[in-house]
Design a protein around this motif. Structure first.
Motif, PDB file in Angstrom:
ATOM      1  N   LEU A   1       2.814  -5.380  -6.778  1.00  0.00           N
ATOM      2  CA  LEU A   1       2.243  -6.663  -7.066  1.00  0.00           C
ATOM      3  C   LEU A   1       3.439  -7.321  -7.861  1.00  0.00           C
ATOM      4  N   LEU A   2       3.876  -8.272  -8.215  1.00  0.00           N
ATOM      5  CA  LEU A   2       5.126  -9.380  -8.367  1.00  0.00           C
ATOM      6  C   LEU A   2       4.571 -10.149  -9.788  1.00  0.00           C
ATOM      7  N   PHE A   3       4.111 -10.052 -10.705  1.00  0.00           N
ATOM      8  CA  PHE A   3       3.601 -11.265 -11.661  1.00  0.00           C
ATOM      9  C   PHE A   3       4.706 -11.915 -12.613  1.00  0.00           C
ATOM     10  N   ASP A   4       4.161 -13.130 -12.976  1.00  0.00           N
ATOM     11  CA  ASP A   4       5.104 -14.296 -13.304  1.00  0.00           C
ATOM     12  C   ASP A   4       4.867 -13.651 -14.630  1.00  0.00           C
ATOM     13  N   GLU A   5       6.236 -14.282 -15.700  1.00  0.00           N
ATOM     14  CA  GLU A   5       5.896 -13.636 -16.801  1.00  0.00           C
ATOM     15  C   GLU A   5       5.290 -14.030 -17.765  1.00  0.00           C
ATOM     16  N   ALA A   6       4.465 -15.320 -17.291  1.00  0.00           N
ATOM     17  CA  ALA A   6       3.682 -15.979 -18.176  1.00  0.00           C
ATOM     18  C   ALA A   6       2.111 -15.520 -18.227  1.00  0.00           C
ATOM     19  N   ALA A   7       2.067 -14.219 -16.891  1.00  0.00           N
ATOM     20  CA  ALA A   7       1.094 -14.006 -16.623  1.00  0.00           C
ATOM     21  C   ALA A   7      -0.089 -13.119 -17.602  1.00  0.00           C
ATOM     22  N   SER A   8      -1.639 -13.425 -17.792  1.00  0.00           N
ATOM     23  CA  SER A   8      -2.416 -13.343 -18.916  1.00  0.00           C
ATOM     24  C   SER A   8      -3.424 -11.897 -18.011  1.00  0.00           C
ATOM     25  N   GLN A   9      -3.888 -10.527 -18.897  1.00  0.00           N
ATOM     26  CA  GLN A   9      -4.498  -9.650 -17.743  1.00  0.00           C
ATOM     27  C   GLN A   9      -5.843 -10.172 -17.396  1.00  0.00           C
TER      28      GLN A   9
ATOM     29  N   TRP B   1      -3.248 -21.220  -7.469  1.00  0.00           N
ATOM     30  CA  TRP B   1      -1.951 -20.544  -7.274  1.00  0.00           C
ATOM     31  C   TRP B   1      -0.563 -20.792  -5.975  1.00  0.00           C
ATOM     32  N   THR B   2       0.140 -20.084  -6.417  1.00  0.00           N
ATOM     33  CA  THR B   2       1.285 -20.229  -5.674  1.00  0.00           C
ATOM     34  C   THR B   2       1.575 -18.139  -4.958  1.00  0.00           C
ATOM     35  N   VAL B   3       1.808 -18.807  -3.733  1.00  0.00           N
ATOM     36  CA  VAL B   3       1.995 -16.575  -3.603  1.00  0.00           C
ATOM     37  C   VAL B   3       3.510 -16.695  -2.856  1.00  0.00           C
ATOM     38  N   SER B   4       3.829 -16.038  -2.452  1.00  0.00           N
ATOM     39  CA  SER B   4       5.223 -15.219  -2.165  1.00  0.00           C
ATOM     40  C   SER B   4       5.100 -14.304  -1.741  1.00  0.00           C
ATOM     41  N   LEU B   5       5.617 -14.039  -0.146  1.00  0.00           N
ATOM     42  CA  LEU B   5       5.675 -12.503   0.853  1.00  0.00           C
ATOM     43  C   LEU B   5       6.330 -12.361   0.271  1.00  0.00           C
TER      44      LEU B   5
ATOM     45  N   THR C   1       4.967  -2.790  15.146  1.00  0.00           N
ATOM     46  CA  THR C   1       6.292  -2.843  14.886  1.00  0.00           C
ATOM     47  C   THR C   1       6.998  -3.873  14.836  1.00  0.00           C
ATOM     48  N   THR C   2       7.998  -4.047  15.679  1.00  0.00           N
ATOM     49  CA  THR C   2       7.965  -5.518  16.086  1.00  0.00           C
ATOM     50  C   THR C   2       7.525  -6.509  16.032  1.00  0.00           C
ATOM     51  N   GLU C   3       6.285  -6.277  16.487  1.00  0.00           N
ATOM     52  CA  GLU C   3       5.636  -7.643  16.448  1.00  0.00           C
ATOM     53  C   GLU C   3       4.759  -7.390  15.607  1.00  0.00           C
ATOM     54  N   LYS C   4       5.241  -6.976  14.183  1.00  0.00           N
ATOM     55  CA  LYS C   4       4.483  -7.323  12.728  1.00  0.00           C
ATOM     56  C   LYS C   4       5.224  -7.856  11.701  1.00  0.00           C
ATOM     57  N   SER C   5       5.050  -8.718  10.980  1.00  0.00           N
ATOM     58  CA  SER C   5       5.761  -9.207   9.210  1.00  0.00           C
ATOM     59  C   SER C   5       5.141  -8.207   8.044  1.00  0.00           C
ATOM     60  N   MET C   6       5.788  -7.251   8.284  1.00  0.00           N
ATOM     61  CA  MET C   6       4.943  -6.210   7.813  1.00  0.00           C
ATOM     62  C   MET C   6       5.741  -6.634   5.725  1.00  0.00           C
ATOM     63  N   VAL C   7       4.434  -6.925   5.363  1.00  0.00           N
ATOM     64  CA  VAL C   7       5.046  -7.939   3.809  1.00  0.00           C
ATOM     65  C   VAL C   7       4.871  -6.841   3.011  1.00  0.00           C
ATOM     66  N   ARG C   8       5.668  -6.608   2.518  1.00  0.00           N
ATOM     67  CA  ARG C   8       6.708  -5.288   1.163  1.00  0.00           C
ATOM     68  C   ARG C   8       5.892  -5.567  -0.092  1.00  0.00           C
ATOM     69  N   ALA C   9       5.698  -6.875  -0.293  1.00  0.00           N
ATOM     70  CA  ALA C   9       4.776  -6.963  -1.985  1.00  0.00           C
ATOM     71  C   ALA C   9       4.601  -8.227  -2.261  1.00  0.00           C
ATOM     72  N   LEU C  10       3.578  -8.725  -2.912  1.00  0.00           N
ATOM     73  CA  LEU C  10       3.590 -10.147  -3.303  1.00  0.00           C
ATOM     74  C   LEU C  10       3.622 -10.960  -4.575  1.00  0.00           C
ATOM     75  N   PHE C  11       4.244 -11.968  -5.080  1.00  0.00           N
ATOM     76  CA  PHE C  11       4.578 -12.735  -5.765  1.00  0.00           C
ATOM     77  C   PHE C  11       4.081 -13.527  -6.068  1.00  0.00           C
ATOM     78  N   LEU C  12       2.705 -13.436  -7.299  1.00  0.00           N
ATOM     79  CA  LEU C  12       1.447 -14.400  -7.635  1.00  0.00           C
ATOM     80  C   LEU C  12       1.841 -14.881  -8.507  1.00  0.00           C
TER      81      LEU C  12
END
Length: 315
Positions: free
Chosen positions: A101-109, A46-50, A28-39
């Motif tokens: 998973l969050l994507f930029d508005e300009a993302a494509s399939q 690529w630009t990635v936000s955790l 628990t406290t010794e981890k950085s819990m990633v809740r979402a990826l913004f790609l």
């Protein structure tokens, strides 16, 4: 003899307690819990936000209370960008709670398919994660928490990443200076990019995908359908689509004129999706079931004739 047995039990209990404490701290406290990826893909990189929580997030609880923070990095490849972002986290990244998973508005399939392929080999997320597009007009670091909260609130209406094998409709989250809110419009993702769907088309697409309840603004009044059965039949060279709905309790009855408006909107939405490569009601599969393999109908063909009828059930 009894004294020795009591001492052994006491020592075993102490060892168990120490092991539990060590396990809880490690998980628990010794981890950085990633809740979402913004790609975001820019050019060849690529630009990635955790979006993560530390240090009070629980590794096995989805209701962690620690502040949501954002850690952003760039890389020539998606893997390199994620690795660079992980190195900037206060503790080792844990993706057990990464559900969005969050994507930029300009993302494509194409970008979604690349991410899907990457996640099949790298344990940094789930193929069942919900996908959103984000219109960003404010720094992510300041709006990480409302962005995640908005995704959690509207997760039921977002598709899973594993559905990206075909064209898909993604909800859009607007990220502003003080808030994050779900847009009433959505976007249809294709290999070439994305096409916007209006408020009315978005509502109809949700209805056809049976994501209920759904509301429509018709004749200066709002109707809300709590249930709807969608049936599709091959009819000659075209198709017959029947929507049998039931309004929400306590709302005014749906008039005949409103039913006709829904029919026109359904026809418009089906045609728009077809033109952008999405067979929303799987008309090709319906035709194949009736005629076998003699004829294959895809969105590369001209849009077929579709007759739509809307019926309402009373309480």
């Amino acid at each position: 003899m009894k004294h020795a047995s009591r001492t052994a039990r006491w020592m075993a209990g102490c060892l168990l307690a120490l092991w539990c404490v060590a396990f809880l701290r490690a998980e628990t406290t010794e981890k950085s819990m990633v809740r979402a990826l913004f790609l975001r893909q820019a050019g060849q990189g690529w630009t990635v936000s955790l979006l993560y929580q530390f240090p009070e997030a629980a590794a096995d609880a989805s209701d962690a209370e620690a502040e949501i923070r954002a850690c952003t990095a760039e890389g020539e490849t998606l893997e390199r960008a994620i690795q660079t972002a992980e190195q900037a986290l206060p503790k080792t990244a844990n993706y057990r709670l990464c559900e969005y998973l969050l994507f930029d508005e300009a993302a494509s399939q194409t970008e979604l398919l690349e991410v899907q392929e990457f996640l099949q080999t790298k344990p940094v997320g789930r193929l069942s994660a919900r996908a959103f597009l984000v219109e960003q007009t404010a720094p992510l670091q300041q709006q990480a928490e409302p962005l995640l909260q908005c995704a959690e609130d509207h997760a039921a209406g977002a598709p899973h990443l594993y559905e990206a094998a075909g064209e898909m409709i993604l909800p859009v989250v607007g990220l502003e200076e003080e808030t994050a809110a779900l847009s009433k419009e959505s976007r249809l993702l294709t290999a070439q990019g994305s096409a916007p769907l209006s408020l009315e088309e978005t509502a109809m697409a949700q209805l056809l995908q049976e994501k209920l309840p759904v509301s429509f603004e018709l004749e200066e009044s709002t109707i809300t359908l709590r249930r709807c059965v969608v049936s599709v039949e091959a009819e000659g060279n075209g198709f017959a689509v029947t929507l049998t709905g039931q309004r929400k309790a306590g709302t005014p009855p749906v008039s005949e004129m409103q039913c006709r408006q829904l029919e026109a909107l359904c026809t418009q939405t089906l045609a728009r999706c077809w033109e952008n490569g999405l067979d929303l009601l799987h008309l090709g599969a319906v035709r194949a079931l009736k005629q076998g393999s003699r004829e294959k109908l895809t969105t590369k063909n001209a849009y077929p004739a579709v007759r739509v009828s809307v019926e309402m059930l009373e309480f």
